[in-house]
Design a protein around this motif. Structure first.
Motif, PDB file in Angstrom:
ATOM      1  N   ALA A  25      12.039   1.452   7.603  1.00  0.00           N
ATOM      2  CA  ALA A  25      11.657   2.787   8.060  1.00  0.00           C
ATOM      3  C   ALA A  25      10.354   3.247   7.411  1.00  0.00           C
ATOM      4  O   ALA A  25       9.482   3.822   8.072  1.00  0.00           O
ATOM      5  N   VAL A  26      10.200   2.969   6.108  1.00  0.00           N
ATOM      6  CA  VAL A  26       8.957   3.344   5.419  1.00  0.00           C
ATOM      7  C   VAL A  26       7.775   2.578   6.005  1.00  0.00           C
ATOM      8  O   VAL A  26       6.684   3.135   6.204  1.00  0.00           O
ATOM      9  N   LEU A  27       7.974   1.298   6.301  1.00  0.00           N
ATOM     10  CA  LEU A  27       6.902   0.499   6.904  1.00  0.00           C
ATOM     11  C   LEU A  27       6.495   1.076   8.260  1.00  0.00           C
ATOM     12  O   LEU A  27       5.304   1.143   8.584  1.00  0.00           O
ATOM     13  N   VAL A  28       7.472   1.510   9.036  1.00  0.00           N
ATOM     14  CA  VAL A  28       7.169   2.119  10.340  1.00  0.00           C
ATOM     15  C   VAL A  28       6.410   3.434  10.145  1.00  0.00           C
ATOM     16  O   VAL A  28       5.448   3.731  10.871  1.00  0.00           O
ATOM     17  N   LEU A  29       6.823   4.221   9.151  1.00  0.00           N
ATOM     18  CA  LEU A  29       6.144   5.482   8.882  1.00  0.00           C
ATOM     19  C   LEU A  29       4.693   5.259   8.482  1.00  0.00           C
ATOM     20  O   LEU A  29       3.818   6.089   8.785  1.00  0.00           O
ATOM     21  N   MET A  30       4.420   4.140   7.814  1.00  0.00           N
ATOM     22  CA  MET A  30       3.049   3.842   7.403  1.00  0.00           C
ATOM     23  C   MET A  30       2.135   3.648   8.606  1.00  0.00           C
ATOM     24  O   MET A  30       0.915   3.826   8.506  1.00  0.00           O
ATOM     25  N   LEU A  31       2.699   3.288   9.741  1.00  0.00           N
ATOM     26  CA  LEU A  31       1.894   3.093  10.947  1.00  0.00           C
ATOM     27  C   LEU A  31       1.401   4.417  11.522  1.00  0.00           C
ATOM     28  O   LEU A  31       0.469   4.432  12.343  1.00  0.00           O
ATOM     29  N   ARG A  32       1.997   5.532  11.101  1.00  0.00           N
ATOM     30  CA  ARG A  32       1.652   6.846  11.655  1.00  0.00           C
ATOM     31  C   ARG A  32       0.341   7.387  11.113  1.00  0.00           C
ATOM     32  O   ARG A  32      -0.347   8.138  11.792  1.00  0.00           O
ATOM     33  N   GLU A  33      -0.005   7.027   9.864  1.00  0.00           N
ATOM     34  CA  GLU A  33      -1.192   7.570   9.227  1.00  0.00           C
ATOM     35  C   GLU A  33      -2.302   6.514   9.180  1.00  0.00           C
ATOM     36  O   GLU A  33      -2.046   5.356   8.844  1.00  0.00           O
ATOM     37  N   PRO A  34      -3.543   6.885   9.497  1.00  0.00           N
ATOM     38  CA  PRO A  34      -4.642   5.906   9.523  1.00  0.00           C
ATOM     39  C   PRO A  34      -4.823   5.156   8.205  1.00  0.00           C
ATOM     40  O   PRO A  34      -4.998   3.933   8.199  1.00  0.00           O
ATOM     41  N   ASP A  35      -4.792   5.877   7.075  1.00  0.00           N
ATOM     42  CA  ASP A  35      -5.006   5.223   5.783  1.00  0.00           C
ATOM     43  C   ASP A  35      -3.891   4.237   5.457  1.00  0.00           C
ATOM     44  O   ASP A  35      -4.147   3.101   5.044  1.00  0.00           O
ATOM     45  N   THR A  36      -2.643   4.668   5.609  1.00  0.00           N
ATOM     46  CA  THR A  36      -1.526   3.782   5.283  1.00  0.00           C
ATOM     47  C   THR A  36      -1.398   2.653   6.306  1.00  0.00           C
ATOM     48  O   THR A  36      -0.927   1.568   5.972  1.00  0.00           O
ATOM     49  N   ARG A  37      -1.837   2.906   7.545  1.00  0.00           N
ATOM     50  CA  ARG A  37      -1.814   1.842   8.546  1.00  0.00           C
ATOM     51  C   ARG A  37      -2.756   0.711   8.136  1.00  0.00           C
ATOM     52  O   ARG A  37      -2.419  -0.468   8.237  1.00  0.00           O
ATOM     53  N   THR A  38      -3.937   1.077   7.644  1.00  0.00           N
ATOM     54  CA  THR A  38      -4.890   0.064   7.168  1.00  0.00           C
ATOM     55  C   THR A  38      -4.303  -0.733   6.010  1.00  0.00           C
ATOM     56  O   THR A  38      -4.437  -1.959   5.940  1.00  0.00           O
ATOM     57  N   GLN A  39      -3.649  -0.027   5.086  1.00  0.00           N
ATOM     58  CA  GLN A  39      -3.007  -0.705   3.957  1.00  0.00           C
ATOM     59  C   GLN A  39      -1.941  -1.681   4.432  1.00  0.00           C
ATOM     60  O   GLN A  39      -1.843  -2.808   3.931  1.00  0.00           O
ATOM     61  N   LEU A  40      -1.154  -1.242   5.416  1.00  0.00           N
ATOM     62  CA  LEU A  40      -0.078  -2.080   5.925  1.00  0.00           C
ATOM     63  C   LEU A  40      -0.632  -3.358   6.548  1.00  0.00           C
ATOM     64  O   LEU A  40      -0.114  -4.457   6.311  1.00  0.00           O
ATOM     65  N   TYR A  41      -1.685  -3.227   7.327  1.00  0.00           N
ATOM     66  CA  TYR A  41      -2.287  -4.404   7.957  1.00  0.00           C
ATOM     67  C   TYR A  41      -2.861  -5.353   6.907  1.00  0.00           C
ATOM     68  O   TYR A  41      -2.693  -6.580   7.002  1.00  0.00           O
ATOM     69  N   ALA A  42      -3.560  -4.803   5.906  1.00  0.00           N
ATOM     70  CA  ALA A  42      -4.172  -5.646   4.875  1.00  0.00           C
ATOM     71  C   ALA A  42      -3.110  -6.348   4.031  1.00  0.00           C
ATOM     72  O   ALA A  42      -3.225  -7.547   3.735  1.00  0.00           O
ATOM     73  N   THR A  43      -2.072  -5.615   3.651  1.00  0.00           N
ATOM     74  CA  THR A  43      -0.989  -6.222   2.873  1.00  0.00           C
ATOM     75  C   THR A  43      -0.266  -7.273   3.701  1.00  0.00           C
ATOM     76  O   THR A  43       0.095  -8.343   3.198  1.00  0.00           O
ATOM     77  N   GLY A  44      -0.046  -6.967   4.991  1.00  0.00           N
ATOM     78  CA  GLY A  44       0.591  -7.938   5.877  1.00  0.00           C
ATOM     79  C   GLY A  44      -0.219  -9.215   5.987  1.00  0.00           C
ATOM     80  O   GLY A  44       0.332 -10.328   6.005  1.00  0.00           O
ATOM     81  N   PHE A  46     -13.804  -3.237  -3.482  1.00  0.00           N
ATOM     82  CA  PHE A  46     -12.717  -2.563  -4.200  1.00  0.00           C
ATOM     83  C   PHE A  46     -11.788  -1.840  -3.243  1.00  0.00           C
ATOM     84  O   PHE A  46     -10.556  -1.851  -3.426  1.00  0.00           O
ATOM     85  N   LYS A  47     -12.348  -1.222  -2.219  1.00  0.00           N
ATOM     86  CA  LYS A  47     -11.499  -0.561  -1.222  1.00  0.00           C
ATOM     87  C   LYS A  47     -10.615  -1.569  -0.511  1.00  0.00           C
ATOM     88  O   LYS A  47      -9.442  -1.312  -0.228  1.00  0.00           O
ATOM     89  N   TRP A  48     -11.176  -2.742  -0.230  1.00  0.00           N
ATOM     90  CA  TRP A  48     -10.395  -3.801   0.395  1.00  0.00           C
ATOM     91  C   TRP A  48      -9.257  -4.256  -0.515  1.00  0.00           C
ATOM     92  O   TRP A  48      -8.129  -4.466  -0.059  1.00  0.00           O
ATOM     93  N   LEU A  49      -9.537  -4.378  -1.821  1.00  0.00           N
ATOM     94  CA  LEU A  49      -8.485  -4.755  -2.775  1.00  0.00           C
ATOM     95  C   LEU A  49      -7.371  -3.713  -2.799  1.00  0.00           C
ATOM     96  O   LEU A  49      -6.182  -4.056  -2.806  1.00  0.00           O
ATOM     97  N   LEU A  50      -7.754  -2.446  -2.818  1.00  0.00           N
ATOM     98  CA  LEU A  50      -6.746  -1.385  -2.839  1.00  0.00           C
ATOM     99  C   LEU A  50      -5.885  -1.432  -1.579  1.00  0.00           C
ATOM    100  O   LEU A  50      -4.660  -1.273  -1.641  1.00  0.00           O
ATOM    101  N   ASN A  51      -6.516  -1.631  -0.438  1.00  0.00           N
ATOM    102  CA  ASN A  51      -5.752  -1.718   0.809  1.00  0.00           C
ATOM    103  C   ASN A  51      -4.845  -2.945   0.823  1.00  0.00           C
ATOM    104  O   ASN A  51      -3.712  -2.889   1.319  1.00  0.00           O
ATOM    105  N   MET A  52      -5.346  -4.048   0.273  1.00  0.00           N
ATOM    106  CA  MET A  52      -4.602  -5.298   0.312  1.00  0.00           C
ATOM    107  C   MET A  52      -3.275  -5.204  -0.436  1.00  0.00           C
ATOM    108  O   MET A  52      -2.284  -5.837  -0.064  1.00  0.00           O
ATOM    109  N   VAL A  53      -3.233  -4.396  -1.492  1.00  0.00           N
ATOM    110  CA  VAL A  53      -2.003  -4.283  -2.282  1.00  0.00           C
ATOM    111  C   VAL A  53      -1.236  -3.001  -1.968  1.00  0.00           C
ATOM    112  O   VAL A  53      -0.228  -2.710  -2.609  1.00  0.00           O
ATOM    113  N   GLY A  54      -1.702  -2.246  -0.959  1.00  0.00           N
ATOM    114  CA  GLY A  54      -1.131  -0.925  -0.696  1.00  0.00           C
ATOM    115  C   GLY A  54       0.361  -0.908  -0.435  1.00  0.00           C
ATOM    116  O   GLY A  54       1.070  -0.001  -0.847  1.00  0.00           O
TER     117      GLY A  54
END
Length: 467
Positions: free
Chosen positions: A428-447, A371-379
């Motif tokens: 810019a929002v995508l770049v900002l997501m790289l700054r935080e560990p949680d949002t960075r994980t989401q960005l990678y999974a969604t990517g 479930f955590k993976w699903l949440l990250n995947m659509v983050g």
């Protein structure tokens, strides 16, 4: 409509898709879907974490992200008013960029909505079990799934009617809150002194109590609170007058965002200190009502939040099933999902609900893995969708001006400059997501999901071209 656009358009229903969708949504339904879509559970619940991070500057965060959303909705409205389609931005991406883009945007959105359905069902069940402690969460999740699956399997007017009343409750609740809050700020609420400007200046900590980093966290939280606005352009295709309906909904987006989001955030942070623990524990709206000693404030807001969650669940089942149907009608998905009965894509509805329920089971059985993976995947999915929307508008606007200028009943402001500005904002929002560990994980999974779907889409596109 020009021959080129008509040929590229997936009709509201096609023989290949096994039937036609209807036009059972009335203008009042579409108006309330547009209004209710702005007022989601993310506003009532998720904004608490944003306030705790950004302090009073959360108002600025919501204003900035609201400007980005208004630009995206204006672009989407321009394309959807020119050519209403149940696939909305997926259809426009396919026409402007290629079938692979339509497949990627469409199935990513379907995946996002399925996970959202699960999260909303679990959240709603949590509220009810709090009222009825002897009951189990899974019982209420199952009940909500059955009820809203049945609602969406019936005529589309049933969905419209349910959303009409859900949205009405949310609009009344937020309007009353704004009125009471403004009266309290102006020192006109009986028995309570106005808080003055202390809370707006961070009670001595300043407008930016946690600095620029806090503002950035609040900005990210606010961006994702706006997700779901796209559903109104999907619903417009089944309304009595699709072009006029979507045009009207988009034109009022600015007022709704300014009043419901930015206005209510301003009222909350004016009434409640940003570092009050209740802002996160109970939610900002409950905390504000508690400050005013409103009787049963917690219960009142729980009812409103429950309505918001159920409304979002109902709308997401509808939006996901129509997106799946549209993809199948364009040859971008399994053909058996395209069967239409009673003007409703019932197999797509059942598939969507099954996926949502599977995600719920994953949250029970594997909360920290699957479930955590699903949440990250659509983050970050909504940002991908907005990106495709902006690129599609850049290309289709020139085509419409050249071939069918009469269809441009809604026009993007200052084209193409504001479209490019919106793309820069998304980047810019995508770049900002790289700054935080949680949002960075989401960005990678969604990517990763976007890359996989893009490869599948490109392979299918090349095979089709060879055939």
């Amino acid at each position: 409509m020009s021959p080129t656009l008509e040929k590229a358009a997936p009709a509201t229903g096609t023989p290949a898709a096994g039937g036609k969708l209807g036009h059972g949504l009335k203008q009042r339904h579409l108006t309330m879907i547009a209004l209710g879509g702005v007022i989601g559970a993310g506003l009532f619940v998720g904004s608490g974490a944003g306030i705790a991070a950004a302090g009073p500057s959360i108002v600025l965060a919501y204003a900035l992200s609201g400007l980005l959303v208004m630009l995206v909705m204006r672009m989407l409205g321009e394309m959807s008013a020119a050519n209403p389609a149940s696939g909305s931005f997926s259809v426009h991406a396919e026409r402007a960029i290629g079938p692979w883009a339509g497949l990627t945007a469409g199935w990513m959105y379907w995946t996002l909505l399925g996970v959202a359905i699960a999260a909303e069902a679990i959240g709603a069940a949590g509220i009810v079990t709090g009222w009825l402690p002897g009951t189990e969460t899974w019982m209420w999740v199952a009940l909500f799934m059955v009820v809203f699956c049945a609602t969406n399997l019936a005529a589309v007017a049933n969905f419209g009617e349910a959303e009409f009343w859900f949205a009405g409750l949310k609009v009344v609740a937020i309007t009353v809150f704004l009125i009471v809050g403004v009266l309290a700020v102006l020192d006109a609420f009986p028995g309570h002194a106005a808080p003055g400007l202390d809370n707006l200046t961070g009670a001595g900590h300043g407008f930016l109590p946690n600095g620029a980093d806090g503002l950035l966290v609040g900005l990210l939280a606010s961006v994702f609170a706006y997700g779901g606005l796209e559903n109104v352009t999907i619903a417009a295709a089944e309304s009595e007058n699709p072009r006029a309906g979507v045009a009207r909904a988009v034109r009022t987006a600015m007022l709704r965002i300014a009043v419901f989001y930015v206005g209510s955030m301003a009222v909350v942070v004016a009434l409640v200190p940003w570092n009050d623990p209740k802002v996160v524990e109970k939610g900002p709206y409950v905390a504000a009502l508690d400050r005013l000693d409103i009787p049963h404030a917690g219960t009142i807001m729980e009812i409103v939040i429950l309505a918001a969650l159920l409304s979002a669940m109902n709308a997401n089942i509808y939006g996901a099933s129509r997106m799946a149907y549209s993809l199948v009608a364009r040859g971008q998905g399994p053909a058996f999902l395209g069967k239409v009965a009673g003007s409703v894509p019932r197999r797509a509805v059942i598939a969507t609900c099954s996926y949502g329920f599977a995600a719920v089971l994953a949250s029970f059985w594997w909360p920290d893995t699957v479930f955590k993976w699903l949440l990250n995947m659509v983050g970050a999915t909504v940002l991908v969708v907005w990106g495709f929307t902006a690129v599609a508008q850049l290309r289709l606007r020139r085509k419409l001006e050249r071939e069918s200028p009469e269809l441009l009943t809604v026009r993007m402001w200052a084209y193409p400059y504001l479209t490019w500005l919106a793309l820069a904002g998304i980047a810019a929002v995508l770049v900002l997501m790289l700054r935080e560990p949680d949002t960075r994980t989401q960005l990678y999974a969604t990517g990763g999901l976007a890359v996989v779907l893009s490869v599948v889409g490109l392979v299918r596109q090349k095979r089709t071209a060879r055939r």
